[in-house]
Design a protein around this motif. Structure first.
Motif, mmCIF file in Angstrom:
data_model
loop_
_atom_site.group_PDB
_atom_site.id
_atom_site.type_symbol
_atom_site.label_atom_id
_atom_site.label_comp_id
_atom_site.label_asym_id
_atom_site.label_seq_id
_atom_site.Cartn_x
_atom_site.Cartn_y
_atom_site.Cartn_z
ATOM 1 N N HIS A 290 9.510 -14.849 -4.240
ATOM 2 C CA HIS A 290 8.882 -16.125 -4.566
ATOM 3 C C HIS A 290 7.586 -15.796 -5.297
ATOM 4 C CE1 HIS A 290 6.871 -20.050 -3.840
ATOM 5 N NE2 HIS A 290 8.096 -20.510 -3.914
ATOM 6 N N GLU A 291 6.921 -16.810 -5.808
ATOM 7 C CA GLU A 291 5.703 -16.582 -6.585
ATOM 8 C C GLU A 291 4.676 -15.728 -5.828
ATOM 9 O OE1 GLU A 291 2.068 -19.238 -8.430
ATOM 10 O OE2 GLU A 291 4.030 -20.166 -8.160
ATOM 11 N N VAL B 110 9.310 -9.152 -0.002
ATOM 12 C CA VAL B 110 9.873 -8.510 1.183
ATOM 13 C C VAL B 110 10.062 -7.045 0.842
ATOM 14 C CG1 VAL B 110 10.994 -10.565 2.129
ATOM 15 C CG2 VAL B 110 12.247 -9.112 0.547
ATOM 16 N N GLY B 111 9.964 -6.201 1.848
ATOM 17 C CA GLY B 111 10.093 -4.786 1.551
ATOM 18 C C GLY B 111 10.203 -3.917 2.770
ATOM 19 N N ASN C 92 5.312 -9.724 2.688
ATOM 20 C CA ASN C 92 4.000 -9.577 2.068
ATOM 21 C C ASN C 92 3.649 -10.904 1.399
ATOM 22 O OD1 ASN C 92 1.707 -8.257 1.180
ATOM 23 N ND2 ASN C 92 2.717 -7.269 -0.544
ATOM 24 N N TYR C 93 2.486 -11.467 1.724
ATOM 25 C CA TYR C 93 2.049 -12.737 1.143
ATOM 26 C C TYR C 93 0.756 -12.525 0.369
ATOM 27 C CZ TYR C 93 0.533 -17.538 0.585
ATOM 28 O OH TYR C 93 0.118 -18.730 0.040
ATOM 29 N N GLU C 94 0.749 -12.928 -0.894
ATOM 30 C CA GLU C 94 -0.425 -12.781 -1.747
ATOM 31 C C GLU C 94 -1.365 -13.964 -1.525
ATOM 32 O OE1 GLU C 94 -1.426 -11.687 -6.391
ATOM 33 O OE2 GLU C 94 0.573 -12.386 -5.854
ATOM 34 N N LEU C 95 -2.489 -13.713 -0.846
ATOM 35 C CA LEU C 95 -3.463 -14.764 -0.555
ATOM 36 C C LEU C 95 -4.129 -15.284 -1.824
ATOM 37 C CD1 LEU C 95 -5.214 -13.182 2.538
ATOM 38 C CD2 LEU C 95 -3.632 -15.116 2.539
ATOM 39 N N MET C 96 -4.491 -14.358 -2.699
ATOM 40 C CA MET C 96 -5.078 -14.665 -4.000
ATOM 41 C C MET C 96 -4.716 -13.509 -4.920
ATOM 42 S SD MET C 96 -9.122 -13.954 -3.119
ATOM 43 C CE MET C 96 -9.189 -15.314 -2.000
ATOM 44 N N ASP C 97 -5.054 -13.620 -6.172
ATOM 45 C CA ASP C 97 -4.709 -12.539 -7.104
ATOM 46 C C ASP C 97 -5.187 -11.203 -6.565
ATOM 47 O OD1 ASP C 97 -3.461 -14.208 -8.837
ATOM 48 O OD2 ASP C 97 -5.121 -14.365 -10.244
ATOM 49 N N TRP D 199 -4.926 -9.664 -3.780
ATOM 50 C CA TRP D 199 -5.171 -9.449 -2.352
ATOM 51 C C TRP D 199 -4.028 -10.048 -1.553
ATOM 52 C CZ3 TRP D 199 -8.755 -12.509 1.300
ATOM 53 C CH2 TRP D 199 -8.851 -11.845 2.533
ATOM 54 N N ALA D 200 -3.409 -9.222 -0.677
ATOM 55 C CA ALA D 200 -2.249 -9.667 0.088
ATOM 56 C C ALA D 200 -2.362 -9.243 1.544
ATOM 57 C CB ALA D 200 -0.973 -9.087 -0.524
ATOM 58 N N VAL D 201 -1.634 -9.938 2.387
ATOM 59 C CA VAL D 201 -1.481 -9.569 3.791
ATOM 60 C C VAL D 201 0.012 -9.339 4.045
ATOM 61 C CG1 VAL D 201 -3.541 -10.761 4.613
ATOM 62 C CG2 VAL D 201 -1.371 -11.982 4.540
ATOM 63 N N PHE D 202 0.312 -8.474 5.022
ATOM 64 C CA PHE D 202 1.715 -8.207 5.337
ATOM 65 C C PHE D 202 1.903 -8.108 6.843
ATOM 66 C CE2 PHE D 202 -0.328 -4.153 4.279
ATOM 67 C CZ PHE D 202 -0.072 -3.387 5.407
#
Length: 178
Positions: A75-76, A80-81, A111-116, A118-121
């Motif tokens: 998704h945008e 997943v990994g 893995n979710y991209e909070l902002m350009d 920067w991500a949390v997993f």
């Protein structure tokens, strides 16, 4: 020209531009790089461990770690990994007297991209080791610094929750998007 004919021509021009815009959108969607691999080096801090040769706890133990990750964009902002980490040392976990030697951790994560950049997993997996295999819950964060030509420098921080003890990992990686 009659008003009806002008109206038909106007609709055809409008519709033709929309079809062209859709084709351009499809082209840009096709060029989105959906896969990425990361090779990382770091250290894992194990507060409840000490070197195998030591008999008393001295407040924790650092273990060098090598990692390899693969992610696929679904998704945008979602990926997943699988994350694979290999601890390159032999140590003893205090309390349970659990011996660990070159453990390998495999975790399926989202893995979710909070902002350009920067991500949390978070995810779950298994730590394989010859003495005892352990279930693991993993969560963390990473920040990607673009280096050009679809390469990124990726520092990351992770917490692994295991049976009887937790570990903290700090790593730096190089990512290739394709």
């Amino acid at each position: 020209m009659t008003p009806k004919f002008s109206l038909v021509i106007g609709f055809l021009l409008l519709f033709g531009n929309q079809v062209n815009a859709q084709e351009e959108t499809r082209e840009t969607e096709d060029t989105v790089l959906k896969n990425r691999v990361v090779f990382s080096l770091g250290y894992t801090w194990i507060p409840a461990a000490n070197e195998l040769s030591e008999t008393e706890a001295d407040g924790g133990f650092f273990v060098p770690t090598v990692g390899f990750d693969y992610f696929r964009k679904v998704h945008e902002r979602w990926e997943v990994g699988i994350m694979w980490d290999w601890e390159l040392d032999h140590y003893m976990v205090n309390g349970d007297e659990l011996e660990r030697e070159r453990a390998m951790l495999f975790a399926l994560v989202a893995n979710y991209e909070l902002m350009d950049h920067w991500a949390v997993f978070a995810g779950a997996g298994v730590e394989f080791e010859k003495h005892e295999n352990l279930a693991v819950l993993r969560m963390g964060t990473e920040y990607a610094v673009e280096m050009g030509q679809d390469w990124e420098f990726v520092p990351s921080f992770a917490l692994d929750i295991k049976k009887g003890y937790n570990t903290w990992s700090l790593a730096v990686g190089f990512c290739k998007r394709f």
